[in-house]
Design an enzyme around this catalytic site. Structure first.
Site, PDB file in Angstrom:
ATOM      1  N   CYS A   1       0.848  -1.189   0.000  1.00 46.23           N
ATOM      2  CA  CYS A   1       0.000   0.000   0.000  1.00 46.23           C
ATOM      3  C   CYS A   1       0.887   1.245   0.000  1.00 46.23           C
ATOM      4  O   CYS A   1       1.842   1.334   0.770  1.00 46.23           O
ATOM      5  CB  CYS A   1      -0.889  -0.037   1.249  1.00 46.23           C
ATOM      6  SG  CYS A   1      -2.216   1.140   1.239  1.00 46.23           S
TER       7      CYS A   1
ATOM      8  N   ASP B   1     -11.607  -4.787  21.978  1.00 46.40           N
ATOM      9  CA  ASP B   1     -10.617  -4.809  23.054  1.00 46.40           C
ATOM     10  C   ASP B   1     -11.167  -4.187  24.332  1.00 46.40           C
ATOM     11  O   ASP B   1     -10.960  -4.713  25.427  1.00 46.40           O
ATOM     12  CB  ASP B   1      -9.351  -4.063  22.613  1.00 46.40           C
ATOM     13  CG  ASP B   1      -8.293  -4.032  23.699  1.00 46.40           C
ATOM     14  OD1 ASP B   1      -7.972  -5.112  24.241  1.00 46.40           O
ATOM     15  OD2 ASP B   1      -7.800  -2.940  24.016  1.00 46.40           O
TER      16      ASP B   1
ATOM     17  N   GLU C   1      -7.232   2.906   3.357  1.00 45.03           N
ATOM     18  CA  GLU C   1      -7.211   3.723   4.565  1.00 45.03           C
ATOM     19  C   GLU C   1      -8.583   3.739   5.230  1.00 45.03           C
ATOM     20  O   GLU C   1      -8.681   3.648   6.461  1.00 45.03           O
ATOM     21  CB  GLU C   1      -6.754   5.152   4.229  1.00 45.03           C
ATOM     22  CG  GLU C   1      -5.274   5.270   3.920  1.00 45.03           C
ATOM     23  CD  GLU C   1      -4.848   4.737   2.554  1.00 45.03           C
ATOM     24  OE1 GLU C   1      -3.629   4.648   2.332  1.00 45.03           O
ATOM     25  OE2 GLU C   1      -5.701   4.409   1.710  1.00 45.03           O
TER      26      GLU C   1
END
Length: 155
Positions: free
Chosen positions: A74, A126, A112
């Site tokens: 990328c 998380d 992105e």
């Protein structure tokens, strides 16, 4: 043809030197699905790690900025804007994350936008995993892209 493979099937970064600089935007979306019980807990409190959505937005912005460091082929591009919105769907016990990324560059910002959504989702997971390990990250996808050779809209 997969453009990131040479004629000899070796990895290659795409040569964008002859491409035009244009305004480019991309929007991606994903969702986090919770059990009804966990979702109710989230509505009433903050997690031990802080306020969930604001932390996830910051993480998504950081992820968008680091995309070329995470995905080997990328290009590193100048990002002019990252806008992340997180909405609540009480009926489905989920959060929906939308990330739009803008750049004036020679290559698109789809990766992105997808990275921003992915990192936002992972951050929410998380922060909430102590409440429930059965949280599902679902349907991360490109919604639209504009600029460059072609536009795309996922209907």
């Amino acid at each position: 043809m997969i453009t990131h493979l040479s004629k000899k099937n070796k990895p290659q970064i795409i040569d964008i030197s002859k491409k035009e600089i244009t305004n480019r935007t991309a929007t991606a979306q994903g969702s986090i699905i919770f059990s009804k019980k966990t979702f109710k807990k989230l509505e009433k409190m903050q997690t031990k790690k802080g306020e969930i959505t604001n932390v996830a937005i910051l993480a998504g912005i950081m992820g968008a900025k680091k995309t070329s460091e995470l995905i080997p082929l990328c290009h590193n591009i100048d990002i002019t804007n990252v806008d992340i919105k997180i909405t609540t769907n009480k009926k489905l016990s989920n959060l929906v994350i939308n990330a739009s990324v803008k750049s004036t560059s020679k290559t698109g910002v789809e990766m992105e936008a997808l990275t921003a959504v992915s990192i936002s989702c992972l951050t929410i997971y998380d922060m909430c995993k102590s409440l429930d390990k059965n949280i599902i990250i679902d349907k991360i996808k490109l919604i639209s892209k504009k600029g460059g050779k072609s536009d795309y809209l996922n209907d």
